[in-house]
Scaffold this motif. Structure first.
Motif, mmCIF file in Angstrom:
data_model
loop_
_atom_site.group_PDB
_atom_site.id
_atom_site.type_symbol
_atom_site.label_atom_id
_atom_site.label_comp_id
_atom_site.label_asym_id
_atom_site.label_seq_id
_atom_site.Cartn_x
_atom_site.Cartn_y
_atom_site.Cartn_z
ATOM 1 N N ASP A 1 11.107 9.356 13.355
ATOM 2 C CA ASP A 1 10.425 8.544 12.353
ATOM 3 C C ASP A 1 9.214 7.929 13.040
ATOM 4 O O ASP A 1 9.352 7.123 13.972
ATOM 5 C CB ASP A 1 11.336 7.435 11.828
ATOM 6 N N VAL A 2 8.033 8.324 12.602
ATOM 7 C CA VAL A 2 6.784 7.876 13.222
ATOM 8 C C VAL A 2 6.045 6.990 12.230
ATOM 9 O O VAL A 2 5.722 7.424 11.116
ATOM 10 C CB VAL A 2 5.906 9.078 13.621
ATOM 11 N N ILE A 3 5.788 5.746 12.615
ATOM 12 C CA ILE A 3 5.130 4.796 11.724
ATOM 13 C C ILE A 3 3.735 4.464 12.242
ATOM 14 O O ILE A 3 3.554 4.095 13.409
ATOM 15 C CB ILE A 3 5.958 3.509 11.575
ATOM 16 N N TYR A 4 2.746 4.623 11.360
ATOM 17 C CA TYR A 4 1.375 4.189 11.619
ATOM 18 C C TYR A 4 1.104 2.938 10.786
ATOM 19 O O TYR A 4 1.623 2.798 9.674
ATOM 20 C CB TYR A 4 0.374 5.278 11.231
ATOM 21 N N ARG A 5 0.275 2.051 11.316
ATOM 22 C CA ARG A 5 -0.060 0.829 10.588
ATOM 23 C C ARG A 5 -1.573 0.667 10.473
ATOM 24 O O ARG A 5 -2.337 1.208 11.279
ATOM 25 C CB ARG A 5 0.559 -0.390 11.262
ATOM 26 N N SER A 6 -1.967 -0.079 9.451
ATOM 27 C CA SER A 6 -3.387 -0.298 9.186
ATOM 28 C C SER A 6 -3.630 -1.754 8.815
ATOM 29 O O SER A 6 -2.974 -2.284 7.925
ATOM 30 C CB SER A 6 -3.851 0.604 8.035
ATOM 31 N N GLU A 7 -4.570 -2.394 9.520
ATOM 32 C CA GLU A 7 -4.989 -3.739 9.151
ATOM 33 C C GLU A 7 -5.964 -3.705 7.977
ATOM 34 O O GLU A 7 -6.108 -4.679 7.242
ATOM 35 C CB GLU A 7 -5.644 -4.436 10.352
ATOM 36 N N LYS A 8 -6.611 -2.572 7.797
ATOM 37 C CA LYS A 8 -7.606 -2.439 6.732
ATOM 38 C C LYS A 8 -6.946 -2.253 5.371
ATOM 39 O O LYS A 8 -7.364 -2.849 4.377
ATOM 40 C CB LYS A 8 -8.516 -1.254 7.043
ATOM 41 N N CYS A 9 -5.924 -1.425 5.306
ATOM 42 C CA CYS A 9 -5.193 -1.180 4.056
ATOM 43 C C CYS A 9 -3.860 -1.910 4.137
ATOM 44 O O CYS A 9 -2.876 -1.369 4.638
ATOM 45 C CB CYS A 9 -4.979 0.314 3.859
ATOM 46 N N ARG A 10 -3.827 -3.112 3.660
ATOM 47 C CA ARG A 10 -2.663 -3.970 3.849
ATOM 48 C C ARG A 10 -1.727 -3.909 2.654
ATOM 49 O O ARG A 10 -2.143 -3.647 1.519
ATOM 50 C CB ARG A 10 -3.108 -5.419 4.091
ATOM 51 N N ASP A 11 -0.440 -4.165 2.903
ATOM 52 C CA ASP A 11 0.568 -4.249 1.850
ATOM 53 C C ASP A 11 0.644 -5.677 1.327
ATOM 54 O O ASP A 11 0.621 -6.633 2.115
ATOM 55 C CB ASP A 11 1.950 -3.870 2.390
ATOM 56 N N LYS A 12 0.772 -5.819 0.019
ATOM 57 C CA LYS A 12 1.016 -7.126 -0.573
ATOM 58 C C LYS A 12 2.525 -7.339 -0.680
ATOM 59 O O LYS A 12 3.248 -6.448 -1.107
ATOM 60 C CB LYS A 12 0.374 -7.214 -1.953
ATOM 61 N N ILE A 13 2.984 -8.516 -0.282
ATOM 62 C CA ILE A 13 4.420 -8.804 -0.318
ATOM 63 C C ILE A 13 4.647 -10.200 -0.898
ATOM 64 O O ILE A 13 3.758 -11.057 -0.862
ATOM 65 C CB ILE A 13 5.054 -8.713 1.086
ATOM 66 N N PHE A 14 5.839 -10.424 -1.433
ATOM 67 C CA PHE A 14 6.240 -11.739 -1.922
ATOM 68 C C PHE A 14 6.900 -12.525 -0.795
ATOM 69 O O PHE A 14 7.732 -11.989 -0.059
ATOM 70 C CB PHE A 14 7.222 -11.613 -3.091
ATOM 71 N N THR A 15 6.574 -13.794 -0.675
ATOM 72 C CA THR A 15 7.269 -14.680 0.263
ATOM 73 C C THR A 15 8.526 -15.226 -0.406
ATOM 74 O O THR A 15 8.776 -14.980 -1.596
ATOM 75 C CB THR A 15 6.365 -15.843 0.684
ATOM 76 N N SER A 16 9.322 -15.974 0.345
ATOM 77 C CA SER A 16 10.555 -16.542 -0.200
ATOM 78 C C SER A 16 10.281 -17.554 -1.308
ATOM 79 O O SER A 16 11.156 -17.847 -2.127
ATOM 80 C CB SER A 16 11.354 -17.214 0.922
ATOM 81 N N THR A 17 9.054 -18.092 -1.365
ATOM 82 C CA THR A 17 8.692 -19.065 -2.412
ATOM 83 C C THR A 17 8.076 -18.391 -3.626
ATOM 84 O O THR A 17 7.730 -19.065 -4.594
ATOM 85 C CB THR A 17 7.699 -20.095 -1.848
ATOM 86 N N GLY A 18 7.923 -17.067 -3.573
ATOM 87 C CA GLY A 18 7.339 -16.352 -4.704
ATOM 88 C C GLY A 18 5.845 -16.142 -4.593
ATOM 89 O O GLY A 18 5.240 -15.486 -5.451
ATOM 90 N N ALA A 19 5.227 -16.687 -3.543
ATOM 91 C CA ALA A 19 3.793 -16.478 -3.339
ATOM 92 C C ALA A 19 3.534 -15.057 -2.846
ATOM 93 O O ALA A 19 4.417 -14.404 -2.299
ATOM 94 C CB ALA A 19 3.257 -17.484 -2.332
ATOM 95 N N ILE A 20 2.305 -14.579 -3.063
ATOM 96 C CA ILE A 20 1.928 -13.246 -2.610
ATOM 97 C C ILE A 20 1.108 -13.353 -1.330
ATOM 98 O O ILE A 20 0.151 -14.116 -1.255
ATOM 99 C CB ILE A 20 1.126 -12.496 -3.689
ATOM 100 N N THR A 21 1.519 -12.624 -0.313
ATOM 101 C CA THR A 21 0.762 -12.566 0.924
ATOM 102 C C THR A 21 0.600 -11.090 1.302
ATOM 103 O O THR A 21 0.830 -10.217 0.465
ATOM 104 C CB THR A 21 1.470 -13.356 2.046
ATOM 105 N N SER A 22 0.202 -10.814 2.527
ATOM 106 C CA SER A 22 0.008 -9.417 2.909
ATOM 107 C C SER A 22 0.421 -9.194 4.356
ATOM 108 O O SER A 22 0.554 -10.137 5.141
ATOM 109 C CB SER A 22 -1.461 -9.010 2.724
ATOM 110 N N ARG A 23 0.631 -7.941 4.699
ATOM 111 C CA ARG A 23 0.936 -7.538 6.064
ATOM 112 C C ARG A 23 0.300 -6.173 6.297
ATOM 113 O O ARG A 23 -0.105 -5.490 5.344
ATOM 114 C CB ARG A 23 2.442 -7.463 6.286
ATOM 115 N N ALA A 24 0.229 -5.790 7.553
ATOM 116 C CA ALA A 24 -0.367 -4.494 7.876
ATOM 117 C C ALA A 24 0.329 -3.379 7.106
ATOM 118 O O ALA A 24 1.553 -3.312 7.067
ATOM 119 C CB ALA A 24 -0.280 -4.242 9.379
#
Length: 248
Positions: free
Chosen positions: A49-72
């Motif tokens: 399993d080979v994982i590549y990451r990108s700071e340019k194309c980030r994923d949007k995720i929900f925090t535990s409080t319901g806010a939207i943030t992002s990660r690589a």
């Protein structure tokens, strides 16, 4: 070439950026790392399993409080090992630079390995559990581990001893379970390595048996290949790997 398709739904439901549909496109003259394994005769080496990451194309995720943030953002590839001619080594070369419009870079590699034939250890064994090894190439968290890595600063040969453990679970699974075990959880932080060779030394004849209790509070009994036993009412004792090495 692998294409990842991401559908853009309603804004509040879309957790992945549509930019993640961009392909990997490693430069033809880019740097690679060779991952190779000396394959034991009775062990299967599963694809990487080979994982590549990108700071340019980030994923949007929900925090535990319901806010939207992002990660690589990440891009997962499944890469098989190829047998080399004239030896018992399987290998493949992995690009460090994934390229593409997202500027993908190699984040981590994980692969698993397990016994080829669990019935060799008993016709009544119901599960065959693999072991694994992880190589981390950036600051992002790997698929598993506690954040403690052993550093690899150049080309290296990794040698580890492995043993078959058969646990007879008489309370939950009610089955015999085969596991390929070793002393350590192997996670490595890699820098400036062009070649990594993993050489598992599998002692298939040194079987450890663990007889689980039938009721809570009863002892688990661990039996070593030489017939010696240990008991523990709190569960199986941690294995004595130094003892295993000395058993003929």
């Amino acid at each position: 070439m692998k294409i990842v398709i991401v559908l853009c739904l309603l804004p509040l439901l879309a957790l992945s950026s549509c930019a993640l549909s961009e392909d990997l496109s490693p430069p033809p003259d880019g740097k690679t790392v060779k991952i190779a394994v000396v394959k034991p005769a009775d062990v299967d080496i599963l694809p990487m399993d080979v994982i590549y990451r990108s700071e340019k194309c980030r994923d949007k995720i929900f925090t535990s409080t319901g806010a939207i943030t992002s990660r690589a953002g990440y891009h997962l590839l499944t890469v098989p090992f190829n047998p080399e001619k004239g030896n018992n080594i399987v290998s493949n070369n992995i690009a460090l630079d994934g390229g593409g419009k997202c500027g993908w870079t190699l984040s981590n590699i994980r692969f698993q390995f397990k016994f080829s034939d669990m019935t060799k250890f008993g016709a009544d064994i119901k599960k065959n559990i693999s072991n694994d090894i992880v190589f981390v190439f950036d600051k992002n968290a790997p698929p598993r581990g506690d954040g403690h890595y052993e550093n690899i600063l150049s080309d290296i040969v990794i040698k580890q001893d492995y043993y078959p453990l058969i646990r007879n679970d008489r309370m939950i699974d009610h089955a015999k379970i085969l596991r390929l075990i070793n002393k350590d959880m192997l996670t490595y932080k890699v820098s400036d390595s062009k070649s990594i060779l993993f050489e598992p030394n599998v002692h298939s004849d040194k079987v450890v048996n663990v007889l689980g209790p039938e009721k809570f509070g009863e002892d688990s009994i661990t039996t070593y290949p030489d017939g010696t036993q240990t008991t523990n009412a709190k569960g199986p004792d941690p294995l004595n790997f130094e003892k295993l090495k000395l058993i003929k």
